[in-house]
Structure formats: structure tokens, C-alpha cells
Design an enzyme around this catalytic site. Structure first.
Site, PDB file in Angstrom:
ATOM      1  N   ASP A 171       0.817  -1.199   0.000  1.00 12.87           N
ATOM      2  CA  ASP A 171       0.000   0.000   0.000  1.00 12.87           C
ATOM      3  C   ASP A 171       0.864   1.267   0.000  1.00 12.87           C
ATOM      4  O   ASP A 171       1.882   1.335   0.699  1.00 12.87           O
ATOM      5  CB  ASP A 171      -0.835  -0.054   1.289  1.00 12.87           C
ATOM      6  CG  ASP A 171      -1.951   0.954   1.329  1.00 12.87           C
ATOM      7  OD1 ASP A 171      -2.825   0.886   0.447  1.00 12.87           O
ATOM      8  OD2 ASP A 171      -1.960   1.795   2.243  1.00 12.87           O
ATOM      9  N   GLU A 227       1.454  -0.236  -5.015  1.00 13.77           N
ATOM     10  CA  GLU A 227       0.588   0.873  -5.376  1.00 13.77           C
ATOM     11  C   GLU A 227       1.446   2.126  -5.365  1.00 13.77           C
ATOM     12  O   GLU A 227       1.865   2.580  -4.306  1.00 13.77           O
ATOM     13  CB  GLU A 227      -0.558   1.018  -4.370  1.00 13.77           C
ATOM     14  CG  GLU A 227      -1.485   2.157  -4.717  1.00 13.77           C
ATOM     15  CD  GLU A 227      -2.244   2.723  -3.520  1.00 13.77           C
ATOM     16  OE1 GLU A 227      -3.298   3.311  -3.750  1.00 13.77           O
ATOM     17  OE2 GLU A 227      -1.771   2.603  -2.374  1.00 13.77           O
TER      18      GLU A 227
HETATM   19  C1  GLC Z   1      -4.283   3.013  -0.461  1.00 16.71           C
HETATM   20  C2  GLC Z   1      -5.496   2.118  -0.510  1.00 16.71           C
HETATM   21  C3  GLC Z   1      -6.674   2.857   0.073  1.00 16.71           C
HETATM   22  C4  GLC Z   1      -6.352   3.271   1.493  1.00 16.71           C
HETATM   23  C5  GLC Z   1      -5.047   4.052   1.546  1.00 16.71           C
HETATM   24  C6  GLC Z   1      -4.564   4.229   2.961  1.00 16.71           C
HETATM   25  O1  GLC Z   1      -4.418   4.106  -1.291  1.00 16.71           O
HETATM   26  O2  GLC Z   1      -5.743   1.682  -1.814  1.00 16.71           O
HETATM   27  O3  GLC Z   1      -7.833   2.083   0.014  1.00 16.71           O
HETATM   28  O4  GLC Z   1      -7.384   4.069   1.994  1.00 16.71           O
HETATM   29  O5  GLC Z   1      -4.023   3.422   0.843  1.00 16.71           O
HETATM   30  O6  GLC Z   1      -4.069   3.034   3.474  1.00 16.71           O
END
Ligand code: GLC
Ligand code: CA
Length: 552
Positions: free
Chosen positions: A204, A246
Site C-alpha cells: 500500500d 501501489e
Molecule cells: C491506499 C489504498 C486505500 C487506502 C489508503 C490508505 O491508497 O488503496 O484504500 O485508503 O491506501 O491506506
């Protein structure tokens, strides 16, 4: 390289399926989907052709951000079951050829995490697990991730009598990854889940994980060292581990996350092609996507893009210009309530296109054929809609629709008391749209998706190949060619709502031999390949894939 290699770097030709356990299948009637439910659906997923299951956070959490606020890295929240149930899931999945990965949320913890509780009370060791400042930093209001819902990235903590940094909500304090003790803890967490049997992680918020924000203590080392460190460690523990990051970053920055020698993240979501694709859809013009594809930097051989149509968050359009974003909003999110965080759409794709089957096939045909590995969000295989009556990003995390029966086959609990509301009526409601119906209908979207996945897997050229975008003499049509190990796949997609003529000259190394059509909707005469040219007409929103192999 040859076909055998495809099982080594397995992520290059995987089909990943992201699931929100809470919304999938509730086996004990408490209204919350659980790990047992997932295990029961492993055969369904194997039948669909999924090869990797990505679990959204299932850890103990106060759930102020849907579990992306972890209170305990070593457990499973009670409502989902036990660690034992997770091991059963992983084992059953492995038996059917499906690997399991999970979200690794290490940019921040929940404020409920014992580390933060100890940190705020001044514990000599845990204090430094987080990022503190004595005075409010001057740019506290800049760079909030949830505009409209979050005002600042620094908050004052009374107990600590100091300011702490949180890139996301105030209840998500950022971990101080410059602290070697924190790094050790994160290693331990990674090691633990690999020991449980996971094949890797969706990590994440990676750019924020390595951003240097401590105003009193600027770091000198290259922040990417830390990602190499994580990758090294994970590899030592498990050779075939896969790290999917991500990192919604622009070209110029994003490729750094693969590492120069592919020694950081194995996969990165391609937010770049994803957002360009939306612009191309609303314009009926392939040019934005073709440009985005051409702009992608070369990547190391072990690395891979992860392509998706829609994920579990808002459909972010942050990479588009303001005017472009407005174009997409006007077409796909005409009402204010459909938008979120000033940059995204809180709907699933099928509702954006009013369930137009042609446009849905076009989108997923792209996800399965563009350079990279496809990632599905649960329910996409049946064209699941969204529930705008639910808050924020919960709108797209509605219960899976298994059957036309009270509870949608998702639960036996009283539908009025469910935490995630069922969608009952209308074209996207479970009475009409569900797995059971679609199983019986050979022409259903579910059966289309199964064929798409089968074809994608049978043509690993798409995931492995060198690829290029070809000219089509028509801006509405995208053509791309993937070449690998004596095999070739050519795909053409028509973004227009009218039939489009195309003429594609195949590069010298790609012509000759016997091309055959391998995938398409069968909605009229297909363009044909003669000599070094593909020409003909594609019906509105239509697509075709062609394949050719030198070997048998
Ligand atoms: C990422 C996730 C999202 C979450 C954020 C904080 O962007 O995809 O769903 O709210 O991280 O952890
Ligand atoms: Ca349950």
C-alpha cells in the site's frame, strides 16, 4: 526464454483477483463475509481462471479506513475467522493452482496500534516509531490524500504534546521507516505472512512509505534503498515472492519503483494507462491511450505492469488535466454524488456505461491484452454495479451477488441489518444480475470473462512479449502487437460508437505465417490479415485479437 519460464516469473502471466472478504460470502450468518466463504468459492475462482487471489486487509482494525488502518499485523479480525481459517484458504487455493497475496499496509498503522499508544505516552523506544514535530510544520495542509475529508497531514496529539505526521487520515499515523527498529518489525511482519503461505503482497501507498518527511531529521540515503531492502529480505525468505506496489506516480518517477535492475517492486499498477483509457473511452478516440502506451518507459525483464479497469478505491483521474477530468466526469459521473476527493469516481465501470455490454467487453479486452498482467476486482466478472447509497468508497465494495434469493446468496442474515448493503432492484440488483443466472446463460458476461481469461493465459506473449503500438489510419482504433519466443499477438480495439475502418501495416518481423483470429465478440465480419496488412472494419466498440506462432 521459453514457455517453461512462464511458471518461474509467474506474475508476468497471472490473473489477479482482488477480494474484499467482508463482501464476498458470509458462511455463519452474521452478515459479514468471511474466510470460510472465500475458501468455499475457490472452485468458482479456479473455474474462472484466476491464478492469484489478493486479499484486501483482513487484520484486526478499528476499520476507520476499511481495514487500511491496522491495529495488529499478526492476526485476522475475528469477524473474518481465525488464522487457521486463513491457512485453510491458502492451502485450498494452492491445491487449485491459485496463489494468495495480501495487502501490506506499512506506511502507517492505526492510532489504536499498541506502538502508537506507547509512542504517544512517551515510551523511550516506541516514540521513534512515528514521525513527530514539536511545532506545527508550515506546510501541514499540503498534500492531503483525502481532500474534503482530511484537512492536514499533521495533527496535534495531546498525550504526546507533539505533532505527528499522517499522510492519510489523522487516525493513520505514518511509521518512521528511518528507524531501524521499525524496519526490523516490518521484516518480521513480511516473514510471518510468507511463513503462513502467502506468495507476496500488494504494498500500500509505496511512494509515501519512502517519502522523507521528518523536518528535524532529513535522511541522506536514497529512499529507494529501503525498497531494495524489503525485496531482498522477502526473496531470502521465499524465492518466488511477488511484490506489487501501489505507486500512483507520473512517468519519470514511477519506473524507479521497479528498481534499475528490477530489484525493487516486481509489479506496479499502471495508473497511467488506466486513466488514459478512461479519457479514450469518453472521447471515442484511442489516441490518449496510444500516447500513454508509447510514453511508458522500458522495464526490466522480471518486472510487470498491473492493468485494471477499476479498483477498490475511487476511479482516480488525478493524472488528467482539469479539462480532461471534467470530460470524464461529465460522461461517467454526471452527478456530484458520484465523485470523490475532487479527482475520482466512486462507481464501478458497468454503471458508468449504463451496462452497455459492448463497452464492458472493450474495457476488459484491453485489460487482458495491454502490456502487463490483468487485475480484477471481485464482481467484475459479472458486471457488478455499485451502491451510491453507501458512503465514500464503500459504494464499490457492495456484497457479491451470487443468486436471486433474499441475501443475494451472500448471506442468510436479515438484509436490513447488513453493514454492507445489498443492491436488490434495478438492472444491477441481485434479482437480475447474479452469478447463478449468468452460469446458465452461455452468452453471459461471466462466460465471456472466462473465455477472455482462458485466451489470455493461452497466449503468454501478451504478458511476456515485447510490444508496440501500430498505426491504424484511424484515431478511433488502437492496434498493438506483442512478440515473444516465436509467437505474436495482434489486438485491435475500436473506441468509437460507430463502425471504424482500419488499416494496419504489420512490421516486417511480424508478417507472413498463419495468423488466426483468437478472440473477439463475433459481431460481424472481422478485419482480415493479408500479406503485411490487417484491414477491414470493426463494429462500434468492437475488438479482435489475432495470434500466430512459428512453432506448432
Ligand atoms: C491506499 C489504498 C486505500 C487506502 C489508503 C490508505 O491508497 O488503496 O484504500 O485508503 O491506501 O491506506
Ligand atoms: Ca460471517
Amino acid at each position: 526464454m521459453s514457455l517453461e519460464a512462464t511458471s518461474d516469473l509467474w506474475w508476468k502471466n497471472a490473473v489477479i483477483y482482488c477480494v474484499d472478504t467482508a463482501s464476498y460470502l458470509d458462511t455463519n450468518g452474521d452478515g459479514v463475509g468471511d474466510l470460510d466463504g472465500l475458501t468455499q468459492r475457490i472452485d468458482y475462482l479456479a473455474g474462472l481462471g484466476i491464478t492469484c487471489l489478493w486479499l484486501m486487509p483482513i487484520f484486526p482494525s478499528p476499520e476507520r479506513d476499511y481495514g487500511y488502518d491496522v491495529a495488529d499485523y499478526y492476526g485476522v479480525a475475528d469477524k473474518y475467522g481465525t488464522l487457521g481459517d486463513l491457512v485453510e484458504l491458502v492451502r485450498t487455493a494452492r491445491e487449485r493452482g491459485i496463489r494468495v497475496i495480501a495487502d501490506l499496509v506499512i506506511n502507517h498503522t492505526s492510532i489504536d496500534h499498541p506502538w502508537f499508544q506507547m509512542a504517544r505516552s512517551g515510551h523511550p523506544i516506541f516514540r521513534d516509531f512515528y514521525v513527530w514535530a514539536d511545532r506545527k510544520p508550515p506546510n501541514a495542509a499540503e498534500g492531503v490524500i483525502f481532500p474534503g475529508k482530511q484537512e492536514s497531514i499533521w495533527s496535534y496529539d495531546r498525550a504526546a504534546r507533539a505533532w505527528y505526521m499522517h499522510r492519510f487520515y489523522p487516525h493513520q499515523p505514518d511509521l518512521n521507516i528511518n528507524n531501524p527498529l521499525v524496519r526490523n518489525e516490518i521484516h518480521k511482519v513480511i516473514g510471518f505472512w510468507l511463513e503462513v503461505g502467502l506468495s507476496g503482497f500488494r504494498i500500500d501507498a509505496v511512494p509515501f512509505l519512502i517519502e522523507q518527511v521528518d523536518p528535524d531529521n532529513p535522511a541522506t540515503a536514497d529512499p529507494h534503498d529501503y525498497l531494495r531492502d524489503i525485496a531482498d529480505f522477502a526473496h531470502r525468505r521465499r524465492g518466488d515472492v511477488m511484490l506489487l506496489a501501489e505507486a500512483n506516480e507520473p512517468i519519470g518517477k514511477i519506473e524507479k519503483f521497479f528498481g534499475e535492475h528490477g530489484d525493487e517492486m516486481h509489479m506496479l499498477f499502471s495508473f497511467i494507462t488506466n486513466q488514459a483509457m478512461y479519457l479514450a473511452f469518453v472521447r471515442g478516440d484511442a489516441t490518449p491511450l496510444a500516447d500513454a502506451l508509447r510514453s511508458l518507459p522500458p522495464i526490466p525483464p522480471e518486472s510487470q505492469w498491473a492493468n485494471f479497469v477499476k479498483n477498490h478505491d475511487e476511479q482516480s483521474l488525478d493524472k488528467l488535466s482539469d479539462a480532461e477530468r471534467e470530460e470524464v466526469f461529465a460522461a461517467f459521473a454526471p452527478k456530484k454524488g458520484m465523485r470523490l476527493f475532487e479527482r475520482g469516481i466512486r462507481r464501478r465501470f458497468p454503471t458508468m456505461v449504463d451496462g452497455d455490454r459492448r463497452r464492458m467487453e472493450l474495457a476488459y479486452s484491453l485489460a487482458f491484452s495491454l502490456p502487463g498482467t490483468p487485475v480484477l476486482f471481485y464482481g467484475e466478472e459479472i458486471g457488478l454495479g455499485d451502491n451510491l447509497a453507501m458512503a465514500d468508497r464503500e459504494a464499490v465494495r457492495l456484497p457479491m451477488q451470487w443468486a436471486d434469493q433474499p441475501g443475494a446468496g451472500f448471506t442468510t442474515a436479515d438484509a436490513r441489518n447488513l453493514p454492507r448493503k445489498l443492491l436488490r432492484d434495478g438492472p444491477f440488483g441481485y434479482r437480475q444480475l447474479n452469478v447463478e443466472e449468468q452460469r446458465h446463460d452461455p452468452g453471459s458476461f461471466l462466460n465471456w470473462m472466462e473465455r477472455a481469461i482462458r485466451t489470455r493465459k493461452e497466449w503468454p506473449e501478451l504478458g511476456w512479449g515485447e510490444w508496440r503500438v501500430l498505426g491504424t489510419r484511424n484515431p478511433a482504433v488502437l492496434a498493438h502487437l506483442a512478440t515473444w519466443d516465436g509467437g505474436r499477438v495482434l489486438a485491435v480495439h475500436n473506441f468509437a460508437d460507430v463502425a471504424s475502418r482500419l488499416s494496419v501495416r504489420l512490421p516486417d518481423d511480424a508478417n507472413g505465417g498463419r495468423w488466426r483470429p483468437i478472440f473477439g465478440p463475433g459481431d460481424g465480419d472481422a478485419p482480415t490479415i493479408e500479406g503485411d496488412r490487417l484491414s477491414g472494419e470493426l463494429p462500434p466498440y468492437s475488438y479482435r485479437w489475432y495470434g500466430r506462432r512459428d512453432r506448432v
